[in-house]
Scaffold this motif. Structure first.
Motif, PDB file in Angstrom:
ATOM      1  N   PHE A  94       0.850  -1.193   0.000  1.00 51.40           N
ATOM      2  CA  PHE A  94       0.000   0.000   0.000  1.00 51.40           C
ATOM      3  C   PHE A  94       0.883   1.239   0.000  1.00 51.40           C
ATOM      4  CE2 PHE A  94      -4.269   1.477   0.338  1.00 51.40           C
ATOM      5  CZ  PHE A  94      -4.192   2.738   0.922  1.00 51.40           C
ATOM      6  N   VAL A  95       0.355   2.323  -0.563  1.00 51.96           N
ATOM      7  CA  VAL A  95       1.074   3.599  -0.628  1.00 51.96           C
ATOM      8  C   VAL A  95       0.295   4.658   0.135  1.00 51.96           C
ATOM      9  CG1 VAL A  95       1.857   5.452  -2.147  1.00 51.96           C
ATOM     10  CG2 VAL A  95       2.149   3.068  -2.850  1.00 51.96           C
ATOM     11  N   TYR A  96       0.983   5.402   0.953  1.00 56.48           N
ATOM     12  CA  TYR A  96       0.377   6.484   1.722  1.00 56.48           C
ATOM     13  C   TYR A  96       0.836   7.815   1.136  1.00 56.48           C
ATOM     14  CZ  TYR A  96      -0.334   2.665   4.998  1.00 56.48           C
ATOM     15  OH  TYR A  96      -0.692   1.468   5.568  1.00 56.48           O
ATOM     16  N   LEU A  97      -0.098   8.736   0.991  1.00 54.47           N
ATOM     17  CA  LEU A  97       0.191  10.047   0.441  1.00 54.47           C
ATOM     18  C   LEU A  97      -0.309  11.120   1.387  1.00 54.47           C
ATOM     19  CD1 LEU A  97      -1.039   9.356  -3.208  1.00 54.47           C
ATOM     20  CD2 LEU A  97       1.328   9.322  -2.400  1.00 54.47           C
ATOM     21  N   GLU A  98       0.527  12.088   1.674  1.00 57.40           N
ATOM     22  CA  GLU A  98       0.125  13.181   2.561  1.00 57.40           C
ATOM     23  C   GLU A  98       0.532  14.510   1.947  1.00 57.40           C
ATOM     24  OE1 GLU A  98       1.368  12.754   6.577  1.00 57.40           O
ATOM     25  OE2 GLU A  98       0.469  14.634   7.230  1.00 57.40           O
ATOM     26  N   GLU A  99      -0.468  15.358   1.688  1.00 53.37           N
ATOM     27  CA  GLU A  99      -0.218  16.655   1.089  1.00 53.37           C
ATOM     28  C   GLU A  99      -0.056  17.738   2.151  1.00 53.37           C
ATOM     29  OE1 GLU A  99      -3.680  14.831  -1.419  1.00 53.37           O
ATOM     30  OE2 GLU A  99      -3.169  15.019   0.687  1.00 53.37           O
ATOM     31  N   SER A 100       0.623  18.814   1.738  1.00 54.60           N
ATOM     32  CA  SER A 100       0.724  20.010   2.560  1.00 54.60           C
ATOM     33  C   SER A 100       0.998  21.191   1.640  1.00 54.60           C
ATOM     34  CB  SER A 100       1.842  19.879   3.608  1.00 54.60           C
ATOM     35  OG  SER A 100       3.093  19.704   2.984  1.00 54.60           O
ATOM     36  N   GLY A 101       0.827  22.399   2.183  1.00 56.31           N
ATOM     37  CA  GLY A 101       1.202  23.590   1.436  1.00 56.31           C
ATOM     38  C   GLY A 101       0.062  24.406   0.869  1.00 56.31           C
ATOM     39  N   GLY A 102      -1.163  23.952   1.022  1.00 60.46           N
ATOM     40  CA  GLY A 102      -2.281  24.744   0.531  1.00 60.46           C
ATOM     41  C   GLY A 102      -2.489  25.990   1.376  1.00 60.46           C
ATOM     42  N   GLY A 103      -3.412  26.839   0.936  1.00 61.51           N
ATOM     43  CA  GLY A 103      -3.712  28.049   1.690  1.00 61.51           C
ATOM     44  C   GLY A 103      -4.442  29.053   0.838  1.00 61.51           C
ATOM     45  N   SER A 104      -4.502  30.277   1.338  1.00 57.57           N
ATOM     46  CA  SER A 104      -5.163  31.368   0.625  1.00 57.57           C
ATOM     47  C   SER A 104      -4.118  32.338   0.096  1.00 57.57           C
ATOM     48  CB  SER A 104      -6.126  32.096   1.558  1.00 57.57           C
ATOM     49  OG  SER A 104      -7.168  31.232   1.975  1.00 57.57           O
ATOM     50  N   VAL A 105      -4.336  32.800  -1.117  1.00 62.21           N
ATOM     51  CA  VAL A 105      -3.387  33.703  -1.748  1.00 62.21           C
ATOM     52  C   VAL A 105      -4.142  34.642  -2.677  1.00 62.21           C
ATOM     53  CG1 VAL A 105      -2.913  32.135  -3.666  1.00 62.21           C
ATOM     54  CG2 VAL A 105      -1.166  33.782  -2.972  1.00 62.21           C
ATOM     55  N   GLN A 106      -3.592  35.823  -2.902  1.00 60.81           N
ATOM     56  CA  GLN A 106      -4.215  36.771  -3.827  1.00 60.81           C
ATOM     57  C   GLN A 106      -3.890  36.387  -5.269  1.00 60.81           C
ATOM     58  OE1 GLN A 106      -2.833  40.660  -2.650  1.00 60.81           O
ATOM     59  NE2 GLN A 106      -4.422  40.861  -1.097  1.00 60.81           N
ATOM     60  N   PRO A 107      -4.705  36.821  -6.201  1.00 54.13           N
ATOM     61  CA  PRO A 107      -4.395  36.561  -7.624  1.00 54.13           C
ATOM     62  C   PRO A 107      -3.005  37.057  -7.977  1.00 54.13           C
ATOM     63  CG  PRO A 107      -6.634  37.369  -7.405  1.00 54.13           C
ATOM     64  CD  PRO A 107      -6.005  37.487  -6.035  1.00 54.13           C
ATOM     65  N   GLY A 108      -2.299  36.251  -8.747  1.00 56.29           N
ATOM     66  CA  GLY A 108      -0.924  36.569  -9.097  1.00 56.29           C
ATOM     67  C   GLY A 108       0.097  36.017  -8.137  1.00 56.29           C
ATOM     68  N   GLY A 109      -0.365  35.496  -7.014  1.00 60.28           N
ATOM     69  CA  GLY A 109       0.533  34.955  -6.011  1.00 60.28           C
ATOM     70  C   GLY A 109       0.981  33.530  -6.329  1.00 60.28           C
ATOM     71  N   SER A 110       1.763  32.971  -5.410  1.00 58.82           N
ATOM     72  CA  SER A 110       2.333  31.635  -5.599  1.00 58.82           C
ATOM     73  C   SER A 110       2.100  30.761  -4.365  1.00 58.82           C
ATOM     74  CB  SER A 110       3.847  31.732  -5.846  1.00 58.82           C
ATOM     75  OG  SER A 110       4.132  32.432  -7.025  1.00 58.82           O
ATOM     76  N   LEU A 111       2.028  29.472  -4.608  1.00 61.82           N
ATOM     77  CA  LEU A 111       1.994  28.474  -3.549  1.00 61.82           C
ATOM     78  C   LEU A 111       2.789  27.266  -4.013  1.00 61.82           C
ATOM     79  CD1 LEU A 111      -1.749  28.417  -2.368  1.00 61.82           C
ATOM     80  CD2 LEU A 111       0.216  29.183  -1.015  1.00 61.82           C
ATOM     81  N   ARG A 112       3.330  26.521  -3.059  1.00 57.70           N
ATOM     82  CA  ARG A 112       4.032  25.286  -3.387  1.00 57.70           C
ATOM     83  C   ARG A 112       3.409  24.154  -2.582  1.00 57.70           C
ATOM     84  NH1 ARG A 112      10.101  23.184  -1.921  1.00 57.70           N
ATOM     85  NH2 ARG A 112      10.593  22.166  -3.907  1.00 57.70           N
ATOM     86  N   LEU A 113       2.836  23.199  -3.292  1.00 54.73           N
ATOM     87  CA  LEU A 113       2.267  22.036  -2.643  1.00 54.73           C
ATOM     88  C   LEU A 113       3.317  20.935  -2.567  1.00 54.73           C
ATOM     89  CD1 LEU A 113      -1.230  21.822  -4.389  1.00 54.73           C
ATOM     90  CD2 LEU A 113      -0.524  23.211  -2.426  1.00 54.73           C
ATOM     91  N   SER A 114       3.279  20.196  -1.473  1.00 51.35           N
ATOM     92  CA  SER A 114       4.172  19.054  -1.300  1.00 51.35           C
ATOM     93  C   SER A 114       3.344  17.819  -0.999  1.00 51.35           C
ATOM     94  CB  SER A 114       5.145  19.301  -0.139  1.00 51.35           C
ATOM     95  OG  SER A 114       5.958  20.423  -0.377  1.00 51.35           O
ATOM     96  N   CYS A 115       3.885  16.676  -1.374  1.00 59.61           N
ATOM     97  CA  CYS A 115       3.204  15.400  -1.109  1.00 59.61           C
ATOM     98  C   CYS A 115       4.276  14.367  -0.785  1.00 59.61           C
ATOM     99  CB  CYS A 115       2.393  14.967  -2.320  1.00 59.61           C
ATOM    100  SG  CYS A 115       1.744  13.275  -2.218  1.00 59.61           S
TER     101      CYS A 115
END
Length: 129
Positions: free
Chosen positions: A1-22
């Motif tokens: 079995f494989v386990y996946l856990e995400e992080s890095g979401g959130g709120s940002v203004q248009p034009g902004g950046s986010l980095r998601l990790s898993c």
């Protein structure tokens, strides 16, 4: 079995950046490809980006090309980490983002159309002024 856990979401203004990790753990040697998909309320699931774990080939849905970048990092034999760098974010990018992995063999890897037999719980991304 494989386990996946995400992080890095959130709120940002248009034009902004986010980095998601898993972080993927468990039987990671069985994984041939990974990716991110998103789902907004009332909308169908949409494949956003995918990467072939063996050769590094990537694919993106048209609406994110040039703005999103998928990458992977094999830290050790126990874990792999998948990233999604999201730049120039738009309100229409607002959705729950899920990390996913395919471990049933190479024929199932079809870029952003990969069906994936593993997925994480998701992380919310909200883009608003």
């Amino acid at each position: 079995f494989v386990y996946l856990e995400e992080s890095g979401g959130g709120s940002v203004q248009p034009g902004g950046s986010l980095r998601l990790s898993c972080v993927a753990s468990g039987n990671i040697d069985s994984i041939d490809c990974m990716g991110w998909f998103r789902q907004a309320p009332g909308k169908l699931r949409e494949g956003v980006a995918a990467i072939n774990k063996r050769d590094g080939n990537t694919s993106y849905t048209d609406s994110v090309k040039g703005r999103f970048t998928i990458s992977q990092d094999k830290q050790d034999n126990a874990e792999d980490t998948l990233y999604l760098q999201m730049d120039s974010l738009k309100p229409e990018d607002t959705a729950m983002y899920f990390c996913a992995a395919e471990g049933r063999g190479k024929p199932y890897c079809e870029g952003i159309r990969t069906p994936y037999n593993y997925r994480g719980h998701g992380t919310q991304v909200t883009v608003s002024a």
